[in-house]
Design a protein around this motif. Structure first.
Motif, PDB file in Angstrom:
ATOM      1  N   MET A   1      25.228  18.308  28.845  1.00  0.00           N
ATOM      2  CA  MET A   1      25.873  17.679  27.711  1.00  0.00           C
ATOM      3  C   MET A   1      27.385  17.636  27.952  1.00  0.00           C
ATOM      4  O   MET A   1      27.971  18.578  28.437  1.00  0.00           O
ATOM      5  CB  MET A   1      25.552  18.475  26.440  1.00  0.00           C
ATOM      6  CG  MET A   1      25.961  17.782  25.174  1.00  0.00           C
ATOM      7  SD  MET A   1      25.537  18.754  23.703  1.00  0.00           S
ATOM      8  CE  MET A   1      24.048  17.918  23.267  1.00  0.00           C
ATOM      9  N   LYS A   2      28.000  16.517  27.610  1.00  0.00           N
ATOM     10  CA  LYS A   2      29.433  16.365  27.809  1.00  0.00           C
ATOM     11  C   LYS A   2      30.201  17.345  26.942  1.00  0.00           C
ATOM     12  O   LYS A   2      29.786  17.677  25.841  1.00  0.00           O
ATOM     13  CB  LYS A   2      29.867  14.951  27.455  1.00  0.00           C
ATOM     14  CG  LYS A   2      29.333  13.887  28.373  1.00  0.00           C
ATOM     15  CD  LYS A   2      29.840  12.553  27.896  1.00  0.00           C
ATOM     16  CE  LYS A   2      29.262  11.442  28.732  1.00  0.00           C
ATOM     17  NZ  LYS A   2      29.704  10.137  28.254  1.00  0.00           N
ATOM     18  N   GLN A   3      31.349  17.767  27.459  1.00  0.00           N
ATOM     19  CA  GLN A   3      32.180  18.674  26.667  1.00  0.00           C
ATOM     20  C   GLN A   3      32.850  17.923  25.518  1.00  0.00           C
ATOM     21  O   GLN A   3      32.985  18.445  24.427  1.00  0.00           O
ATOM     22  CB  GLN A   3      33.228  19.323  27.549  1.00  0.00           C
ATOM     23  CG  GLN A   3      34.074  20.323  26.785  1.00  0.00           C
ATOM     24  CD  GLN A   3      35.114  20.986  27.647  1.00  0.00           C
ATOM     25  OE1 GLN A   3      35.254  20.660  28.822  1.00  0.00           O
ATOM     26  NE2 GLN A   3      35.853  21.904  27.078  1.00  0.00           N
ATOM     27  N   TYR A   4      33.272  16.671  25.767  1.00  0.00           N
ATOM     28  CA  TYR A   4      33.937  15.884  24.734  1.00  0.00           C
ATOM     29  C   TYR A   4      33.131  14.625  24.439  1.00  0.00           C
ATOM     30  O   TYR A   4      32.566  14.023  25.333  1.00  0.00           O
ATOM     31  CB  TYR A   4      35.346  15.473  25.177  1.00  0.00           C
ATOM     32  CG  TYR A   4      36.249  16.635  25.465  1.00  0.00           C
ATOM     33  CD1 TYR A   4      36.670  17.476  24.447  1.00  0.00           C
ATOM     34  CD2 TYR A   4      36.689  16.893  26.748  1.00  0.00           C
ATOM     35  CE1 TYR A   4      37.502  18.548  24.702  1.00  0.00           C
ATOM     36  CE2 TYR A   4      37.522  17.967  27.009  1.00  0.00           C
ATOM     37  CZ  TYR A   4      37.928  18.791  25.986  1.00  0.00           C
ATOM     38  OH  TYR A   4      38.753  19.849  26.244  1.00  0.00           O
ATOM     39  N   GLN A   5      33.098  14.247  23.167  1.00  0.00           N
ATOM     40  CA  GLN A   5      32.470  13.008  22.740  1.00  0.00           C
ATOM     41  C   GLN A   5      33.463  12.258  21.863  1.00  0.00           C
ATOM     42  O   GLN A   5      34.295  12.875  21.196  1.00  0.00           O
ATOM     43  CB  GLN A   5      31.201  13.276  21.939  1.00  0.00           C
ATOM     44  CG  GLN A   5      30.084  13.882  22.738  1.00  0.00           C
ATOM     45  CD  GLN A   5      28.866  14.153  21.847  1.00  0.00           C
ATOM     46  OE1 GLN A   5      28.976  14.252  20.626  1.00  0.00           O
ATOM     47  NE2 GLN A   5      27.718  14.261  22.469  1.00  0.00           N
ATOM     48  N   PHE A   6      33.335  10.943  21.860  1.00  0.00           N
ATOM     49  CA  PHE A   6      34.214  10.106  21.055  1.00  0.00           C
ATOM     50  C   PHE A   6      33.387   9.267  20.099  1.00  0.00           C
ATOM     51  O   PHE A   6      32.326   8.763  20.462  1.00  0.00           O
ATOM     52  CB  PHE A   6      35.049   9.193  21.950  1.00  0.00           C
ATOM     53  CG  PHE A   6      36.000   9.941  22.826  1.00  0.00           C
ATOM     54  CD1 PHE A   6      37.255  10.287  22.362  1.00  0.00           C
ATOM     55  CD2 PHE A   6      35.638  10.314  24.106  1.00  0.00           C
ATOM     56  CE1 PHE A   6      38.141  10.984  23.164  1.00  0.00           C
ATOM     57  CE2 PHE A   6      36.510  11.014  24.915  1.00  0.00           C
ATOM     58  CZ  PHE A   6      37.762  11.349  24.440  1.00  0.00           C
ATOM     59  N   LYS A   7      33.887   9.119  18.873  1.00  0.00           N
ATOM     60  CA  LYS A   7      33.253   8.266  17.880  1.00  0.00           C
ATOM     61  C   LYS A   7      34.343   7.496  17.145  1.00  0.00           C
ATOM     62  O   LYS A   7      35.452   7.997  16.966  1.00  0.00           O
ATOM     63  CB  LYS A   7      32.434   9.091  16.888  1.00  0.00           C
ATOM     64  CG  LYS A   7      31.221   9.729  17.528  1.00  0.00           C
ATOM     65  CD  LYS A   7      30.365  10.423  16.520  1.00  0.00           C
ATOM     66  CE  LYS A   7      29.180  11.065  17.233  1.00  0.00           C
ATOM     67  NZ  LYS A   7      28.315  11.793  16.337  1.00  0.00           N
ATOM     68  N   LEU A  45      39.856   6.773  16.242  1.00  0.00           N
ATOM     69  CA  LEU A  45      39.025   7.331  17.295  1.00  0.00           C
ATOM     70  C   LEU A  45      39.005   8.835  17.098  1.00  0.00           C
ATOM     71  O   LEU A  45      40.055   9.471  17.046  1.00  0.00           O
ATOM     72  CB  LEU A  45      39.575   6.988  18.681  1.00  0.00           C
ATOM     73  CG  LEU A  45      38.727   7.453  19.860  1.00  0.00           C
ATOM     74  CD1 LEU A  45      37.348   6.799  19.843  1.00  0.00           C
ATOM     75  CD2 LEU A  45      39.429   7.147  21.177  1.00  0.00           C
ATOM     76  N   HIS A  46      37.822   9.385  16.929  1.00  0.00           N
ATOM     77  CA  HIS A  46      37.664  10.826  16.757  1.00  0.00           C
ATOM     78  C   HIS A  46      37.152  11.435  18.053  1.00  0.00           C
ATOM     79  O   HIS A  46      36.270  10.875  18.691  1.00  0.00           O
ATOM     80  CB  HIS A  46      36.662  11.139  15.645  1.00  0.00           C
ATOM     81  CG  HIS A  46      37.177  10.840  14.279  1.00  0.00           C
ATOM     82  ND1 HIS A  46      36.499  11.214  13.151  1.00  0.00           N
ATOM     83  CD2 HIS A  46      38.301  10.233  13.834  1.00  0.00           C
ATOM     84  CE1 HIS A  46      37.170  10.839  12.089  1.00  0.00           C
ATOM     85  NE2 HIS A  46      38.266  10.234  12.475  1.00  0.00           N
ATOM     86  N   MET A  47      37.709  12.563  18.420  1.00  0.00           N
ATOM     87  CA  MET A  47      37.267  13.289  19.609  1.00  0.00           C
ATOM     88  C   MET A  47      36.612  14.584  19.161  1.00  0.00           C
ATOM     89  O   MET A  47      37.187  15.344  18.387  1.00  0.00           O
ATOM     90  CB  MET A  47      38.448  13.594  20.516  1.00  0.00           C
ATOM     91  CG  MET A  47      38.042  14.231  21.828  1.00  0.00           C
ATOM     92  SD  MET A  47      39.448  14.417  22.923  1.00  0.00           S
ATOM     93  CE  MET A  47      39.681  16.169  22.817  1.00  0.00           C
ATOM     94  N   TYR A  48      35.406  14.798  19.638  1.00  0.00           N
ATOM     95  CA  TYR A  48      34.638  15.990  19.298  1.00  0.00           C
ATOM     96  C   TYR A  48      34.465  16.841  20.544  1.00  0.00           C
ATOM     97  O   TYR A  48      34.272  16.313  21.641  1.00  0.00           O
ATOM     98  CB  TYR A  48      33.247  15.616  18.767  1.00  0.00           C
ATOM     99  CG  TYR A  48      33.288  14.866  17.468  1.00  0.00           C
ATOM    100  CD1 TYR A  48      33.187  15.544  16.262  1.00  0.00           C
ATOM    101  CD2 TYR A  48      33.421  13.490  17.434  1.00  0.00           C
ATOM    102  CE1 TYR A  48      33.215  14.864  15.050  1.00  0.00           C
ATOM    103  CE2 TYR A  48      33.454  12.799  16.229  1.00  0.00           C
ATOM    104  CZ  TYR A  48      33.350  13.490  15.050  1.00  0.00           C
ATOM    105  OH  TYR A  48      33.385  12.811  13.860  1.00  0.00           O
TER     106      TYR A  48
END
Length: 110
Positions: A1-7, A45-48
């Motif tokens: 699983m990626k460390q960072y995700q963007f939505k 743009l949100h970074m999770y």
């Protein structure tokens, strides 16, 4: 699983999606319904960061300026900006909590 995700997120309509075209379609529906263009460029743009599989919002940035231009030139540049600023913030906060590794004052020359 990626460390960072963007939505992508529109605060005014309360819609979030990893696909910007879905957010734009929802905004277009609202613009058509309410006959207002004021929300046309309301996209953030949100970074999770994934912590043990649980996404946690760590940074956010508007995509467009007041003139309708992309703030960082492109979505990829905005992602890069968020990632770099988050890494800087994270490294800076970690360096404040770590014990100092410099020499003791009695051994340092000033």
């Amino acid at each position: 699983m990626k460390q960072y995700q963007f939505k992508f997120h529109s605060e005014i309509i309360g819609f979030t999606s990893p696909d910007i075209s879905k957010v734009r379609r929802e905004i277009d529906k609202r613009v058509e319904k309410e006959k207002t263009d004021a929300i046309k460029r309301d996209i953030e743009l949100h970074m999770y960061e994934n912590i043990e599989g649980i996404p946690r919002l760590v940074s956010t940035c508007y995509l467009y300026d007041g003139h309708g231009s992309l703030i960082h030139g492109s979505i990829n540049e905005t992602k890069r900006y968020l990632t770099e600023t988050w890494r800087y913030h994270k490294n800076r906060s970690h360096s404040k909590t770590r014990p100092s590794t410099s020499c003791g004052q009695e051994y340092c020359q000033t």
